[in-house]
Write a protein that holds these residues in place. Structure first.
Motif: not given
Length: 328
Positions: A75-76, A156, A158, A176-179, A181
């Protein structure tokens, strides 16, 4: 007679630099600078960060490059400012305005939409992005004036929170998001849904995978450490145009984070010296102890005081898939 391969140039060092990339520097430029500064044999990064963005660009040196996929899949967290009233071709401040509005959203207006932007959402990446279309980067096609058609993809998100609204023109968010995004696409789509248009004015990445904001190292600190270890040239060498080089890397190496620090979400197998030697030769080892899992798709093994291998646990044995042969 078979020719021997050329000896790699540089030091066989292994680890991560959690680089606080300054605004204006490209990701490839940052990797090249770290590789040169640490005189590393190989280097790579865990996720491109636009030149206009600042913040976390994890840079892997040596064997740490083998752990890059685990960081990229993590997550980033991004902190970004959206300026309302204008949509641009690039969805940031770099491109010209294509749509504008005098309307400005209230906090309540924005909060009513945030639920639509969290979870699994459909998103069309910006035209000026690194997405490949028929083998070409979208931003290259867009710069050449070609019409870019990018298909929507599921990403995604989050968490998407309002941090502050310093004025009517600006809202600061944290996502806060996934790969895969694109924060710029979130700003663009929010602006359209709010009927006021919007684009990213400031963007900073503060977290990637296992690495957090406290791990960030600014360029100024690294340059000071390099300066501390720089050789001293005599007057004759300076007059001849010679450039000093780093000869004592100890101050710089203090900033290296171990390769296994990127693998905190995986199961760790701690090996004895005998087991580590077997795994380094590519052989599986039987795990003992009540807490050892019988099966685990992804795991990593440590021994001899370092990361030894990536692999899996099957039928109570650790089976190496990728062995780390470097020292350090």
């Amino acid at each position: 007679m078979a020719r021997r391969g050329k000896k790699p140039k540089g030091r066989p060092i292994n680890g991560w630099i959690i680089f606080d990339k300054p605004k204006g520097m490209g990701s490839t430029e940052a990797v090249s600078k770290m590789k040169w500064m640490f005189f590393a044999q190989k280097a790579g990064h865990a996720g491109t960060l636009d030149p206009l963005a600042s913040g976390m660009l994890p840079i892997a040196l040596g064997d740490a490059t083998k752990t890059v996929p685990f960081v990229m899949d993590g997550r980033k967290v991004y902190r970004f400012s959206v300026r309302w009233g204008a949509e641009t071709t690039t969805d940031d401040t770099e491109g010209p305005v294509v749509n504008s509005s005098d309307a400005r959203p209230s906090r309540a207006d924005i909060e009513d939409l945030l639920a639509d932007y969290t979870g699994e959402i459909s998103q069309v990446p910006p035209n000026f992005s690194a997405i490949k279309i028929a083998g070409e980067r979208a931003y290259d096609l867009a710069r050449e004036g070609e019409t870019v058609e990018i298909a929507a993809r599921t990403v995604s998100v989050h968490r998407l929170d309002i941090v502050e609204m310093p004025d009517a023109e600006t809202t600061v968010f944290e996502a806060e998001c996934g790969k895969g995004t694109y924060v710029r696409a979130i700003a663009r789509d929010l602006g359209r849904d709010l009927g006021c248009y919007g684009h990213v004015a400031e963007l900073r990445r503060v977290s990637v995978g296992a690495f957090g904001e406290d791990d960030l190292v600014p360029l100024s600190e690294l340059e000071a450490a390099a300066e501390e270890g720089m050789e001293e040239l005599d007057a004759e060498a300076i007059e001849s145009g010679a450039r000093p080089r780093v000869v004592d890397f100890e101050p710089l190496d203090e900033y290296l984070v171990s390769p296994e620090s990127a693998l905190s979400d995986l199961y760790e197998v701690m090996l004895s010296d005998e087991q580590a030697s077997r795994v380094l030769s590519g052989n599986p080892v039987l795990l003992r102890g009540r807490d050892a899992p019988a099966f685990c798709d992804e795991a990593y093994a440590t021994g001899h005081g370092r990361l030894i291998a990536l692999g899996s646990v099957e039928e109570g044995s650790f089976r190496p898939k990728r062995v780390f042969g470097g020292k350090g």
